[in-house]
Scaffold this active site. Structure first.
Site, short mmCIF file in Angstrom:
data_model
loop_
_atom_site.label_atom_id
_atom_site.label_comp_id
_atom_site.label_asym_id
_atom_site.label_seq_id
_atom_site.Cartn_x
_atom_site.Cartn_y
_atom_site.Cartn_z
N LYS A 1 72.51 21.23 32.89
CA LYS A 1 71.17 21.75 32.58
C LYS A 1 70.34 21.83 33.87
O LYS A 1 69.87 20.83 34.39
CB LYS A 1 70.43 20.83 31.59
CG LYS A 1 69.21 21.54 31.02
CD LYS A 1 68.04 20.61 30.76
CE LYS A 1 66.98 20.59 31.81
NZ LYS A 1 66.30 21.85 32.16
N GLY B 1 65.51 14.04 39.72
CA GLY B 1 64.20 14.57 39.37
C GLY B 1 63.13 13.53 39.59
O GLY B 1 63.27 12.64 40.45
N SER B 2 62.07 13.63 38.81
CA SER B 2 60.92 12.75 39.02
C SER B 2 61.15 11.36 38.41
O SER B 2 62.01 11.18 37.55
CB SER B 2 59.68 13.38 38.38
OG SER B 2 59.88 13.47 36.99
N GLY C 1 63.05 10.27 35.00
CA GLY C 1 64.14 9.31 35.23
C GLY C 1 64.02 8.11 34.31
O GLY C 1 65.02 7.60 33.79
N GLU D 1 68.53 9.82 40.64
CA GLU D 1 67.99 10.03 41.98
C GLU D 1 66.59 10.59 41.79
O GLU D 1 66.43 11.64 41.17
CB GLU D 1 68.85 11.02 42.78
CG GLU D 1 70.15 10.45 43.29
CD GLU D 1 69.98 9.29 44.24
OE1 GLU D 1 68.88 9.11 44.81
OE2 GLU D 1 70.95 8.53 44.40
N CYS E 1 63.08 15.46 48.59
CA CYS E 1 62.90 14.05 48.21
C CYS E 1 63.00 13.15 49.44
O CYS E 1 62.48 12.05 49.44
CB CYS E 1 63.95 13.66 47.19
SG CYS E 1 65.61 14.11 47.69
N GLN F 1 52.63 22.90 41.16
CA GLN F 1 52.90 22.06 42.34
C GLN F 1 51.83 22.28 43.41
O GLN F 1 51.38 21.34 44.07
CB GLN F 1 54.30 22.36 42.89
CG GLN F 1 54.69 21.52 44.09
CD GLN F 1 54.79 20.03 43.79
OE1 GLN F 1 55.47 19.61 42.87
NE2 GLN F 1 54.07 19.21 44.56
N GLU G 1 54.12 10.01 45.46
CA GLU G 1 54.80 11.18 46.00
C GLU G 1 53.96 12.44 45.73
O GLU G 1 53.55 12.68 44.61
CB GLU G 1 56.16 11.34 45.32
CG GLU G 1 56.98 12.49 45.90
CD GLU G 1 58.32 12.66 45.18
OE1 GLU G 1 58.33 12.81 43.95
OE2 GLU G 1 59.34 12.68 45.88
P1 NAD Z 1 61.50 16.71 36.76
O1 NAD Z 1 61.72 15.25 36.48
O2 NAD Z 1 60.29 17.34 36.22
O3 NAD Z 1 62.72 17.55 36.20
C1 NAD Z 1 64.04 17.28 36.58
C2 NAD Z 1 64.97 17.79 35.49
O4 NAD Z 1 64.79 17.00 34.31
C3 NAD Z 1 64.71 19.24 35.08
O5 NAD Z 1 65.93 19.91 34.83
C4 NAD Z 1 63.92 19.07 33.80
O6 NAD Z 1 64.00 20.19 32.94
C5 NAD Z 1 64.60 17.86 33.19
N1 NAD Z 1 63.81 17.15 32.18
C6 NAD Z 1 62.46 17.15 32.02
N2 NAD Z 1 62.11 16.39 30.95
C7 NAD Z 1 63.26 15.91 30.43
C8 NAD Z 1 63.57 15.06 29.33
N3 NAD Z 1 62.61 14.56 28.54
N4 NAD Z 1 64.85 14.75 29.09
C9 NAD Z 1 65.84 15.23 29.88
N5 NAD Z 1 65.61 16.05 30.93
C10 NAD Z 1 64.35 16.38 31.21
O7 NAD Z 1 61.60 16.89 38.35
P2 NAD Z 1 61.35 18.22 39.20
O8 NAD Z 1 59.89 18.49 39.24
O9 NAD Z 1 62.28 19.29 38.77
O10 NAD Z 1 61.85 17.76 40.65
C11 NAD Z 1 61.03 17.13 41.59
C12 NAD Z 1 61.38 15.66 41.69
O11 NAD Z 1 62.76 15.50 41.97
C13 NAD Z 1 60.66 14.95 42.81
O12 NAD Z 1 60.17 13.71 42.34
C14 NAD Z 1 61.75 14.71 43.85
O13 NAD Z 1 61.54 13.62 44.71
C15 NAD Z 1 62.94 14.51 43.00
N6 NAD Z 1 64.17 14.73 43.73
C16 NAD Z 1 64.93 13.65 44.06
C17 NAD Z 1 66.10 13.81 44.78
C18 NAD Z 1 66.96 12.63 45.12
O14 NAD Z 1 68.14 12.82 45.35
N7 NAD Z 1 66.43 11.43 45.15
C19 NAD Z 1 66.49 15.08 45.19
C20 NAD Z 1 65.68 16.17 44.86
C21 NAD Z 1 64.52 15.98 44.12
#
Ligand code: NAD
Length: 479
Positions: free
Chosen positions: A170, A223-224, A228, A245, A279, A326, A381
């Protein structure tokens, strides 16, 4: 219309999302299907049905498929890089670099399929032999963010398949184009139907389905922090394996003895390139007193020369922010930092149009000085081209400030002192440490990940990825 790939078939969804170019919001890249929970369920069923046969596929079969996928990605780097820059907004050279990384990742894990390893050793009991082997997990759910639209999917999909798992992928809603292009390549790669499924759709619908379906053995999420935490809670409740992550607030320490040019280049690169949307971006510059003013002045000079423009235009240094939401967050944090007492030393200007008059989400890179560790700008962040400077007395205070954060992804130091570099590598509380290098920009064949609030579970990438995508079996045989 770009459809979802479920059980080897391309399926329309009940809804559609529009993929818009952040460099020019008049430019519609394409329309992408949005699956509902029922389609997510179909994908999980297909993956579960495909698993018994795929889990017994030969290493040669997996090598051939993954290697060919890597070859095609590399051959199409210019075209896929252009699509990536167009949908995400990083510059064309950065986007092509990310595509090359994705291709190399597939080739690396193709090789890993041939090197599963294992141990054979004598038991402590006479006449008994012990074997330790690794087996695939089953169906894995892979959930990715928008900021690396092809590399992060690659570093989850390739190891999952290399070690015999079936995938339900996804991608992020904002950047379905690169994910779809990757799925299209995988759909022609010789993988049996159901082994790899693409399910574009809302996190709250498709993502949630993956979290709660008992047939999904493991979830790999990037993701965020907020999302997470939901992934963790759902996975623990049904005792599924998971890996997170998440965010960063990565420090770069600049010591009095640093080479000024090296320090400024590293800080500008990791703070602002890819529009600060990494990130691993350096968002806190912790600078000791003796070099502070010279460093800030050199940063401002370098930043003035950065060209903010269309991501795909030659000569652009910084592309647009990914979307309006953003951008709003970035601008808000600049305001918060100033209200807390920070000084906007450079940038932070919202540009409604680029040099050609196209409307986009442009923001000039912002440097905020005179900040303290307690301010929100140094604790939360931002995820944009917004960097703060904290003044430190000496190395000891700088190290303390670097570690004074809920995050622990990447950390850097600019110094010519072997003593301080060595001490920092050992005492930084981050998963990745850089000496005289940007905090962002990592190799694809070694572990990637952090500590504290940034990461949870086994590392991604390199051979360490086996910790997540396989489970260990210990077998005893009486001769
Ligand atoms: P996000 O958490 O909004 O979304 C990430 C993913 O999770 C998306 O595919 C989203 O559709 C999905 N998602 C959202 N709600 C969900 C739920 N309830 N259940 C399951 N999945 C769900 O993050 P974003 O805005 O896409 O990305 C930015 C964040 O990602 C920043 O915090 C950044 O630091 C982090 N990031 C971390 C790394 C790392 O390796 N540490 C790498 C890249 C980005």
């Amino acid at each position: 219309m770009h459809k979802n790939l479920i059980n080897g078939e391309w399926l329309d969804g009940p809804a559609v999302s529009r993929n818009v170019n952040p460099s020019d919001t008049r430019d519609l890249i394409g329309e992408y299907a949005q699956a509902d929970a029922h389609q997510a369920e179909l994908a999980i069923s297909a993956a579960a049905a495909a698993f018994p046969a795929w889990s017994l596929s030969t290493p040669q079969q997996r090598f051939d498929i993954l290697d060919a996928v890597g070859t095609e990605i590399l051959a199409r780097r210019a075209e896929l890089g252009d699509l990536l820059a167009r949908e995400e907004g990083k510059t064309l050279p950065e986007a092509i670099g990310e595509v090359v990384r994705a291709g190399n990742i597939f080739k690396f894990f193709a090789g890993e399929a041939l090197r599963p390893g294992g141990e054979s050793l004598p038991s402590v009991r006479p006449g008994v032999g012990v074997e330790v082997t690794r087996e695939p997990l089953g169906v894995v759910g892979l959930i990715t963010p928008w900021n690396f639209p092809i590399a992060i999917p690659a570093w989850k999909i390739a190891p999952a398949l290399a070690w015999g798992n079936c995938v339900v992928f996804k991608p992020a809603d904002l950047v379905p184009g690169s994910a779809w292009a990757l799925a299209e390549i995988l759909s022609r790669s010789g993988l049996p139907a159901g082994v790899f499924n693409l399910v574009m759709g809302r996190g709250s619908v498709v993502g949630e389905k993956l979290l709660h379906d008992p047939r999904v053995a493991a979830i790999s999420f990037t993701g965020s922090v907020a999302t997470g935490q939901k992934v963790a809670a759902a996975a623990v409740a049904r005792m599924a394996k998971f890996q997170l992550e998440m965010g960063g607030k990565n420090p770069m320490v600049v010591l009095d003895d640093a080479d000024l040019g090296v320090a400024v280049n590293a800080a500008v690169n990791s703070g602002f390139f890819s529009t600060g949307q990494r990130c691993t971006a350096s968002s806190r510059l912790i600078v000791t007193e003796g070099i502070h003013d010279r460093f800030v002045a050199a940063m401002v000079e370098k930043m003035k020369a950065l060209k903010v423009d269309d991501a795909r235009k030659a000569g652009t240094d910084i592309g647009p922010v990914v979307d309006a939401s953003q951008l709003g967050q970035d601008v808000d944090y600049i305001g918060i930092a100033r209200a807390e007492g920070g000084r906007l030393a450079q940038g932070g200007e919202r540009l409604e149009h680029n040099a050609d008059g196209a409307p986009g989400f442009y923001l000039t890179p912002a440097l905020i000085t005179d900040t303290t560790a307690a301010m929100r700008i140094n604790r939360e962040e931002v995820f944009g081209p917004v960097v703060s400077v904290i003044r430190a007395r000496d190395y000891d205070e700088a190290l303390h400030l670097a570690n004074d954060t809920p995050f622990g992804l990447s950390a850097g130091i600019a110094t010519t002192s072997l003593k301080h570099a060595t001490h920092f590598k050992r005492h930084s509380q981050a998963g990745m440490v850089m000496v005289n290098l940007p905090t962002a920009g990592v190799d694809y064949h070694v572990p990637f990940g952090g500590r504290k609030g940034s990461s949870y579970g086994p590392r991604e990438q390199g051979r360490h990825a086996a910790e997540f995508y396989t489970t260990v079996k210990t077998a005893y045989t009486q001769a």
